[in-house]
Design a protein around this motif. Structure first.
Motif, PDB file in Angstrom:
ATOM      1  N   GLY A  70     -16.448 -28.552  71.611  1.00  0.00           N
ATOM      2  CA  GLY A  70     -15.621 -29.503  72.344  1.00  0.00           C
ATOM      3  C   GLY A  70     -14.638 -30.219  71.443  1.00  0.00           C
ATOM      4  N   GLU A  71     -15.091 -30.665  70.284  1.00  0.00           N
ATOM      5  CA  GLU A  71     -14.186 -31.338  69.342  1.00  0.00           C
ATOM      6  C   GLU A  71     -13.083 -30.395  68.891  1.00  0.00           C
ATOM      7  N   HIS A  72     -13.436 -29.136  68.669  1.00  0.00           N
ATOM      8  CA  HIS A  72     -12.425 -28.164  68.238  1.00  0.00           C
ATOM      9  C   HIS A  72     -11.399 -27.925  69.347  1.00  0.00           C
ATOM     10  N   ARG A  73     -11.873 -27.796  70.570  1.00  0.00           N
ATOM     11  CA  ARG A  73     -10.949 -27.555  71.681  1.00  0.00           C
ATOM     12  C   ARG A  73     -10.087 -28.784  71.973  1.00  0.00           C
ATOM     13  N   LYS A  74     -10.563 -29.944  71.592  1.00  0.00           N
ATOM     14  CA  LYS A  74      -9.738 -31.152  71.692  1.00  0.00           C
ATOM     15  C   LYS A  74      -8.485 -30.995  70.834  1.00  0.00           C
ATOM     16  N   GLY A  75      -8.656 -30.403  69.661  1.00  0.00           N
ATOM     17  CA  GLY A  75      -7.498 -30.147  68.807  1.00  0.00           C
ATOM     18  C   GLY A  75      -6.619 -29.048  69.360  1.00  0.00           C
ATOM     19  N   GLU A  76      -7.236 -28.024  69.960  1.00  0.00           N
ATOM     20  CA  GLU A  76      -6.453 -26.930  70.524  1.00  0.00           C
ATOM     21  C   GLU A  76      -5.554 -27.412  71.658  1.00  0.00           C
ATOM     22  N   ILE A  77      -6.099 -28.258  72.538  1.00  0.00           N
ATOM     23  CA  ILE A  77      -5.271 -28.703  73.660  1.00  0.00           C
ATOM     24  C   ILE A  77      -4.165 -29.642  73.188  1.00  0.00           C
ATOM     25  N   ALA A  78      -4.429 -30.404  72.142  1.00  0.00           N
ATOM     26  CA  ALA A  78      -3.376 -31.255  71.585  1.00  0.00           C
ATOM     27  C   ALA A  78      -2.229 -30.392  71.061  1.00  0.00           C
ATOM     28  N   ASP A  79      -2.576 -29.287  70.396  1.00  0.00           N
ATOM     29  CA  ASP A  79      -1.541 -28.374  69.898  1.00  0.00           C
ATOM     30  C   ASP A  79      -0.780 -27.736  71.049  1.00  0.00           C
ATOM     31  N   ALA A  80      -1.497 -27.322  72.089  1.00  0.00           N
ATOM     32  CA  ALA A  80      -0.856 -26.681  73.240  1.00  0.00           C
ATOM     33  C   ALA A  80       0.092 -27.639  73.947  1.00  0.00           C
ATOM     34  N   MET A  81      -0.323 -28.900  74.119  1.00  0.00           N
ATOM     35  CA  MET A  81       0.548 -29.874  74.772  1.00  0.00           C
ATOM     36  C   MET A  81       1.788 -30.148  73.923  1.00  0.00           C
ATOM     37  N   GLY A  82       1.632 -30.080  72.607  1.00  0.00           N
ATOM     38  CA  GLY A  82       2.791 -30.219  71.732  1.00  0.00           C
ATOM     39  C   GLY A  82       3.797 -29.107  71.962  1.00  0.00           C
ATOM     40  N   VAL A  83       3.309 -27.896  72.175  1.00  0.00           N
ATOM     41  CA  VAL A  83       4.194 -26.758  72.439  1.00  0.00           C
ATOM     42  C   VAL A  83       4.886 -26.908  73.789  1.00  0.00           C
ATOM     43  N   LEU A  84       4.150 -27.341  74.803  1.00  0.00           N
ATOM     44  CA  LEU A  84       4.719 -27.490  76.146  1.00  0.00           C
ATOM     45  C   LEU A  84       5.575 -28.748  76.274  1.00  0.00           C
ATOM     46  N   GLY A  85       5.420 -29.684  75.347  1.00  0.00           N
ATOM     47  CA  GLY A  85       6.186 -30.926  75.395  1.00  0.00           C
ATOM     48  C   GLY A  85       5.542 -32.021  76.211  1.00  0.00           C
ATOM     49  N   VAL A  86       4.297 -31.831  76.594  1.00  0.00           N
ATOM     50  CA  VAL A  86       3.594 -32.833  77.417  1.00  0.00           C
ATOM     51  C   VAL A  86       3.052 -33.934  76.514  1.00  0.00           C
ATOM     52  N   THR A  87       3.440 -35.167  76.779  1.00  0.00           N
ATOM     53  CA  THR A  87       3.031 -36.298  75.944  1.00  0.00           C
ATOM     54  C   THR A  87       1.994 -37.196  76.611  1.00  0.00           C
ATOM     55  N   ASP A  88       1.693 -36.942  77.873  1.00  0.00           N
ATOM     56  CA  ASP A  88       0.711 -37.767  78.587  1.00  0.00           C
ATOM     57  C   ASP A  88      -0.474 -36.905  78.996  1.00  0.00           C
ATOM     58  N   HIS A  89      -1.482 -36.852  78.126  1.00  0.00           N
ATOM     59  CA  HIS A  89      -2.699 -36.096  78.404  1.00  0.00           C
ATOM     60  C   HIS A  89      -3.876 -37.048  78.411  1.00  0.00           C
ATOM     61  N   ARG A  90      -4.716 -36.974  79.436  1.00  0.00           N
ATOM     62  CA  ARG A  90      -5.883 -37.844  79.572  1.00  0.00           C
ATOM     63  C   ARG A  90      -7.141 -37.001  79.729  1.00  0.00           C
ATOM     64  N   TRP A  91      -8.270 -37.554  79.287  1.00  0.00           N
ATOM     65  CA  TRP A  91      -9.594 -36.993  79.575  1.00  0.00           C
ATOM     66  C   TRP A  91     -10.208 -37.814  80.692  1.00  0.00           C
ATOM     67  N   LEU A  92     -10.728 -37.168  81.709  1.00  0.00           N
ATOM     68  CA  LEU A  92     -11.296 -37.895  82.834  1.00  0.00           C
ATOM     69  C   LEU A  92     -12.437 -38.792  82.357  1.00  0.00           C
ATOM     70  N   GLY A  93     -12.261 -40.105  82.517  1.00  0.00           N
ATOM     71  CA  GLY A  93     -13.266 -41.063  82.084  1.00  0.00           C
ATOM     72  C   GLY A  93     -13.295 -41.275  80.584  1.00  0.00           C
ATOM     73  N   GLY A  94     -12.412 -40.618  79.837  1.00  0.00           N
ATOM     74  CA  GLY A  94     -12.425 -40.690  78.373  1.00  0.00           C
ATOM     75  C   GLY A  94     -13.101 -39.461  77.793  1.00  0.00           C
ATOM     76  N   PHE A  95     -12.712 -39.078  76.594  1.00  0.00           N
ATOM     77  CA  PHE A  95     -13.244 -37.868  75.976  1.00  0.00           C
ATOM     78  C   PHE A  95     -14.769 -37.935  75.867  1.00  0.00           C
ATOM     79  N   GLY A  96     -15.418 -36.870  76.306  1.00  0.00           N
ATOM     80  CA  GLY A  96     -16.869 -36.784  76.213  1.00  0.00           C
ATOM     81  C   GLY A  96     -17.635 -37.354  77.378  1.00  0.00           C
ATOM     82  N   THR A  97     -16.939 -37.940  78.350  1.00  0.00           N
ATOM     83  CA  THR A  97     -17.647 -38.502  79.509  1.00  0.00           C
ATOM     84  C   THR A  97     -18.363 -37.408  80.288  1.00  0.00           C
ATOM     85  N   TYR A  98     -17.676 -36.309  80.504  1.00  0.00           N
ATOM     86  CA  TYR A  98     -18.265 -35.195  81.243  1.00  0.00           C
ATOM     87  C   TYR A  98     -18.266 -33.936  80.371  1.00  0.00           C
ATOM     88  N   ARG A  99     -19.383 -33.244  80.392  1.00  0.00           N
ATOM     89  CA  ARG A  99     -19.533 -32.031  79.591  1.00  0.00           C
ATOM     90  C   ARG A  99     -19.289 -30.791  80.449  1.00  0.00           C
TER      91      ARG A  99
END
Length: 309
Positions: A70-99
């Motif tokens: 999960g921690e690794h994929r947190k970095g992957e999605i940050a990189d992907a959003m950087g490529v797409l140009g998306v600057t507003d990304h949220r985790w539902l309830g905050g990171f780690g709330t739901y597995r």
């Protein structure tokens, strides 16, 4: 164009289950809308902790070993959003709330819940509690358009189904004038869409693959036979967003997910031949609101069609 609060006048909210889901199904739309100056907010419900690891040197991160995927994929999605140009990304309830709930394959070819599910798995989430996390975001962002999955989550994954339930319920609750005002001022979303894949486009792409001699990608899928549930009959489609100009961006964003995505062959074989348009044009079914003006193909070309700023 911006509104009185200085935000993009048109705002899209997407609710997806795991990192990479957003790019596979809606990445070109996201990149296009960012480029056009529209607001794009992505909510991811889990970190995909139970996913398979396709990179041998990272297999130690898997749930049945170190359980740090999960921690690794947190970095992957940050990189992907950087490529797409998306600057507003949220985790539902905050990171780690739901597995990530995990899944297994049914004999009939669709996903079902795994035999063992963690206590805080998204599949087990209290629906109202999870929806309230999203209500707060809806009332803050005030999107005119919401995108999520259909009631089957495309292919049956429990987290996709739960994301659908949470998104649809939260959209209703967010609009109720007397509901939980501590979560923000009520907001009515104008249009809700479910992401989809065109049956005719999928069949054409399968024919192109088979004609090129590829019999292993999408193994068992006959261009003229039954197709899996994530494929939608064309008569049920409502909109087609042409992201051709952003296809390279979408594919580059997918490369940000090496633990989960292999673009060579398999599901993404279509990205390596003339069938790549399968991933450039993204289709949607309208679930709430009124369709706007239609193009010659009988579909909307813009999810905001017919909405006032």
């Amino acid at each position: 164009m911006t509104d009185h609060a200085g935000r993009p006048a048109q705002r899209l909210l997407l609710v997806h289950a795991h990192p990479d889901d957003e790019t596979i199904g809606t990445g070109a739309t996201m990149a296009r809308y960012v480029a056009e100056g529209r607001g794009v907010t992505l909510v991811t419900c889990t970190a995909g902790e139970m996913g398979e690891v396709l990179v041998p040197e990272l297999e130690h991160l898997a749930a049945d070993r170190e359980d740090r995927l999960g921690e690794h994929r947190k970095g992957e999605i940050a990189d992907a959003m950087g490529v797409l140009g998306v600057t507003d990304h949220r985790w539902l309830g905050g990171f780690g709330t739901y597995r990530d709930s995990g899944m297994q394959w049914h004999a009939d070819g669709y996903a079902i819940p795994a035999d063992t599910i963690h206590d805080n798995a998204f599949w087990r989430a209290d629906l109202t509690e999870a929806a309230d996390h999203l209500v707060r975001i809806i009332r803050e962002v005030q999107p005119q358009v919401l995108v999520t999955y259909d009631q089957f989550g495309g292919y049956g994954h429990p987290d996709h189904i739960q994301a659908h339930r949470v998104a649809m319920y939260a959209a209703q609750l967010a609009a109720v004038p007397s509901y939980a005002l501590d979560l923000g001022e009520p907001w009515q979303i104008g249009k809700i869409y479910w992401s989809a894949m065109s049956e005719s486009r999928m069949r054409a792409s399968l024919r192109a693959l088979r004609a090129a001699g590829d019999t292993t990608s999408f193994e068992g899928m006959d261009p003229d036979g039954p197709l899996p549930p994530f494929v939608t009959a064309d008569e049920n489609l409502s909109a087609a967003v042409d992201g051709s100009a952003y296809l390279d961006q979408k594919m580059d964003a997918l490369r940000s997910y090496p633990t989960q995505v292999q673009l060579e062959g398999g599901f993404f074989a279509l990205s390596n031949n003339e069938g790549s348009q399968t991933w450039a044009v993204e289709f949607f079914r309208i679930a709430a609101g009124r369709r706007g003006p239609l193009g010659p193909d009988g579909l909307e070309s813009d999810l905001f069609a017919g909405l006032e700023d």
